[in-house]
Write a protein that holds these residues in place. Structure first.
Motif, mmCIF file in Angstrom:
data_model
loop_
_atom_site.group_PDB
_atom_site.id
_atom_site.type_symbol
_atom_site.label_atom_id
_atom_site.label_comp_id
_atom_site.label_asym_id
_atom_site.label_seq_id
_atom_site.Cartn_x
_atom_site.Cartn_y
_atom_site.Cartn_z
ATOM 1 N N ALA A 154 -25.585 14.380 60.888
ATOM 2 C CA ALA A 154 -25.504 14.392 59.431
ATOM 3 C C ALA A 154 -25.894 15.764 58.913
ATOM 4 O O ALA A 154 -26.866 16.361 59.382
ATOM 5 N N GLY A 155 -25.145 16.284 57.926
ATOM 6 C CA GLY A 155 -25.489 17.563 57.318
ATOM 7 C C GLY A 155 -26.589 17.360 56.282
ATOM 8 O O GLY A 155 -27.093 16.254 56.090
ATOM 9 N N HIS A 156 -26.928 18.463 55.589
ATOM 10 C CA HIS A 156 -27.981 18.381 54.582
ATOM 11 C C HIS A 156 -27.643 17.379 53.493
ATOM 12 O O HIS A 156 -28.475 16.574 53.068
ATOM 13 N N TRP A 157 -26.390 17.441 53.008
ATOM 14 C CA TRP A 157 -26.013 16.587 51.884
ATOM 15 C C TRP A 157 -25.954 15.128 52.303
ATOM 16 O O TRP A 157 -26.399 14.256 51.557
ATOM 17 N N THR A 158 -25.405 14.887 53.497
ATOM 18 C CA THR A 158 -25.332 13.505 53.964
ATOM 19 C C THR A 158 -26.745 12.937 54.109
ATOM 20 O O THR A 158 -27.010 11.809 53.688
ATOM 21 N N THR A 159 -27.640 13.732 54.702
ATOM 22 C CA THR A 159 -29.012 13.266 54.860
ATOM 23 C C THR A 159 -29.610 12.930 53.499
ATOM 24 O O THR A 159 -30.282 11.914 53.322
ATOM 25 N N PHE A 160 -29.343 13.815 52.530
ATOM 26 C CA PHE A 160 -29.906 13.591 51.198
ATOM 27 C C PHE A 160 -29.350 12.323 50.554
ATOM 28 O O PHE A 160 -30.088 11.451 50.112
ATOM 29 N N PHE A 161 -27.998 12.229 50.545
ATOM 30 C CA PHE A 161 -27.397 11.097 49.828
ATOM 31 C C PHE A 161 -27.544 9.778 50.571
ATOM 32 O O PHE A 161 -27.705 8.728 49.950
ATOM 33 N N ARG A 162 -27.471 9.817 51.929
ATOM 34 C CA ARG A 162 -27.445 8.565 52.677
ATOM 35 C C ARG A 162 -28.824 8.097 53.111
ATOM 36 O O ARG A 162 -29.030 6.914 53.344
ATOM 37 N N ILE A 163 -29.774 9.038 53.251
ATOM 38 C CA ILE A 163 -31.103 8.654 53.737
ATOM 39 C C ILE A 163 -32.161 8.826 52.646
ATOM 40 O O ILE A 163 -32.813 7.855 52.224
ATOM 41 N N ALA A 164 -32.320 10.070 52.147
ATOM 42 C CA ALA A 164 -33.443 10.354 51.238
ATOM 43 C C ALA A 164 -33.319 9.586 49.925
ATOM 44 O O ALA A 164 -34.280 8.981 49.459
ATOM 45 N N MET A 165 -32.121 9.603 49.334
ATOM 46 C CA MET A 165 -31.989 8.924 48.037
ATOM 47 C C MET A 165 -32.197 7.409 48.135
ATOM 48 O O MET A 165 -32.966 6.852 47.364
ATOM 49 N N PRO A 166 -31.529 6.725 49.063
ATOM 50 C CA PRO A 166 -31.787 5.276 49.145
ATOM 51 C C PRO A 166 -33.253 4.953 49.437
ATOM 52 O O PRO A 166 -33.796 3.987 48.901
ATOM 53 N N MET A 167 -33.906 5.790 50.261
ATOM 54 C CA MET A 167 -35.300 5.496 50.593
ATOM 55 C C MET A 167 -36.223 5.710 49.397
ATOM 56 O O MET A 167 -37.328 5.192 49.356
ATOM 57 N N SER A 168 -35.780 6.504 48.411
ATOM 58 C CA SER A 168 -36.610 6.738 47.227
ATOM 59 C C SER A 168 -36.181 5.875 46.051
ATOM 60 O O SER A 168 -36.562 6.162 44.907
ATOM 61 N N ALA A 169 -35.382 4.856 46.323
ATOM 62 C CA ALA A 169 -34.841 4.037 45.235
ATOM 63 C C ALA A 169 -35.901 3.578 44.229
ATOM 64 O O ALA A 169 -35.653 3.643 43.021
ATOM 65 N N PRO A 170 -37.104 3.144 44.652
ATOM 66 C CA PRO A 170 -38.058 2.659 43.650
ATOM 67 C C PRO A 170 -38.426 3.720 42.617
ATOM 68 O O PRO A 170 -38.394 3.451 41.403
ATOM 69 N N ILE A 171 -38.731 4.935 43.084
ATOM 70 C CA ILE A 171 -39.167 5.961 42.125
ATOM 71 C C ILE A 171 -37.979 6.439 41.296
ATOM 72 O O ILE A 171 -38.105 6.700 40.095
#
Lengths: 259, 285
Positions: free
Chosen positions: B183-200
């Motif tokens: 996964a590239g930077h953007w994929t990591t951001f959109f597919r991993i980091a953003m969903p994991m931060s859904a509550p905030i």
């Protein structure tokens, strides 16, 4: 930063700006309306602050204690005024403060809250306290929740009564929270605009509070609308410096309190 | 004083404090009741009965508000409010997530300096810069538009700060694992980091929506064409018209009820988010 530069010019937006040095500042400082605005802003800052913060603190203490019977109900009920948009809040209070409004009717008064500037200022204070109380109440509730229960228990075991627990355990631990509340209130008060202006009627940026009840932000906004951008920037800059100074003093206190 | 008297005194004090708490809660919601009752009253009844429930509830105020010429302005500005608030909120969440992620998970030169400057900039309220910003947007022809209401202010420092605090708790191993899988930077951001931060991110979205829906000063200064004005600017203007000041308080109250409802619904649904956000420094609107 552009606004600093702007404040040294006379500029109406389309002709060439004229360098006027400190003239904008000195004409503001000599303008009676600006004097009134500064005094009114200080009034809107310092008058609601003690009842609002002290009230919120005592309410939070009562709700946290074992005295209160319905504790979970109070948080949403007391907070809900904060959810009303300032515009709607000001309009509802305008109706409530009108001559035949509910406040005069309930108290048997005949005060012209909206047309008498002196009474209007107290109307603004009521509105600010009504809308702000719940916010500080929730802040203090959170602060109190962070006071360790066993510390309070230890104090009572050592024979400290309720007053002494408050003075020697709760208040010292709450100092950062209280100062945070004061800082936030200061910043918000110096930018006050919507409430006093919409309480009186008129619309948009053209009408609003009379000069003897208007806050400093009116000096910024009316000069923008009137195309006096240099004056507006100077007024805005004065507000900013005031916020900066007060915040600095309060942050210094804040740091001492947390150490 | 014997034990019984003591107990009686304690109970009286307790009753008094509870009564006081209830009274404060009652005063807090009373203006809501004035608004709710008043919206259904006739003009005559509002004068004689300003605070109680309506004796003959009427929908006339709402039809006066939402039909005819006034109705056109109202529907138009309600729509404007939505057209502005929804993209503003989406953009704010995206920018806060991206900036928060960068500050939380990337090392770059000047990271802590830039971060400190951003936090310090929170002390400079946008209002103070209005003269300069007005000229700026006037020069680029953005006054009286949707874009002046949608773009400025979306780079919320507070939101960025909240996102950063939350994203710091995402384990680096998870992100590294994604990268190992190609996964590239953007994929990591959109597919991993953003969903994991859904509550905030959800909390930022709710707070931003409430703030933007309620905002008055910015659109009042930047937008003078009714075509683009949001409801918060047109609502106070209801009480004035070309022929002078005509204050129809009962219609004003009906209008307040209409704009207060969406926020009350949000509050009922996201009560915890809205109240707990106050403790982290909160958007006070």
């Amino acid at each position: 930063m552009y606004s600093v530069v702007l404040s040294f010019f006379r500029y109406n937006g389309y002709t060439t700006p004229h360098w006027v040095g400190l003239n904008n500042y000195s004409s503001l400082l000599h303008s009676p309306d600006f004097h009134d605005a500064v005094i009114n802003t200080i009034f809107y800052w310092l008058v609601p602050l003690p009842p609002m913060l002290a009230g919120a603190f005592l309410l939070a203490l009562a709700v946290r204690s074992r005295i209160s019977l319905l504790s979970p109900v109070y948080k949403p009920l007391i907070f809900v005024p904060q959810v009303m948009a300032p515009v709607a809040a000001a309009l509802v209070w305008r109706v409530m403060l009108s001559n035949s409004g509910v406040l005069n009717a309930a108290l048997g008064l005949h005060v012209s809250w909206l047309s008498d500037p002196a009474a209007l200022k107290w109307g603004v204070v009521m509105l600010l306290v009504w809308r702000g109380l719940g916010w500080y109440f929730v802040v203090f509730l959170a602060g109190l929740a962070a006071v360790p229960e066993d510390l309070l228990d230890a104090a009572s075991v050592d024979g400290a009564g309720a007053t002494r627990r408050l003075r020697h355990v709760i208040l010292p631990l709450m100092r950062p929270t209280i100062l945070f509340a004061v800082v936030i209130d200061t910043i918000a008060s110096l930018q006050l605009f919507t409430e006093p202006n919409l309480l009186v009627g008129g619309a948009g940026t053209t009408a609003g509070a009379p000069p003897s009840a208007a806050p400093v932000m009116n000096q910024v906004i009316s000069n923008v609308i009137g195309g006096q951008f240099g004056l507006a920037a100077a007024a805005g800059w004065i507000v900013f410096v005031a916020i900066g100074c007060f915040s600095l003093v309060q942050f210094r206190l804040f740091r001492e309190a947390t150490q | 004083m014997n034990a019984r008297e003591l107990r009686l005194g304690w109970m009286t004090a307790r009753g008094g404090i509870n009564a006081l708490l209830l009274a404060v809660a009652g005063l807090a919601i009373y203006p809501y009741l004035v608004m709710l009752f008043g919206g259904f009253k006739s003009s005559a009844e509002l004068t004689t009965n300003p605070g109680g429930p309506p004796s003959q509830p009427t929908l006339a105020n709402f039809s006066a508000l939402l039909t005819g010429l006034t109705g056109e302005v109202m529907w138009r500005s309600l729509l404007n409010s939505l057209v502005v608030t929804i993209p503003f909120t989406a953009l704010t969440v995206l920018l806060c997530a991206m900036a928060g992620y960068a500050f939380a998970k990337y090392r770059f030169t000047g990271r802590s300096l830039i971060f400190a400057l951003l936090i310090a900039s929170m002390l400079v309220p946008i209002e103070v810069n209005i003269p300069a910003l007005y000229l700026l947007f006037s020069n680029v022809g953005w006054l009286d538009s949707y874009q002046v209401q949608i773009f400025p202010g979306t780079a919320s420092v507070l939101g960025m700060f909240l996102a950063r605090q939350y994203m710091r708790s995402i384990p680096d191993e998870v992100l590294d694992a994604a990268r190992v899988d190609g996964a590239g930077h953007w994929t990591t951001f959109f597919r991993i980091a953003m969903p994991m931060s859904a509550p905030i991110l959800g909390a930022i979205a709710v707070l931003t929506f409430v703030y933007k829906w309620s905002d008055y000063l910015w659109p009042a200064v930047m937008v003078s064409n009714p075509h683009f004005q949001p409801i918060m600017v047109t609502l106070p203007a209801l009480s004035t018209n070309a022929s002078g000041f005509i204050v129809r308080y009962e219609i004003l109250l009906a209008g307040c009820l209409v704009v207060a409802l969406p926020l009350l619904v949000l509050f009922a649904r996201f009560q915890k988010t809205l109240t707990s956000a106050t403790t982290v420094g909160a958007l006070r609107g």
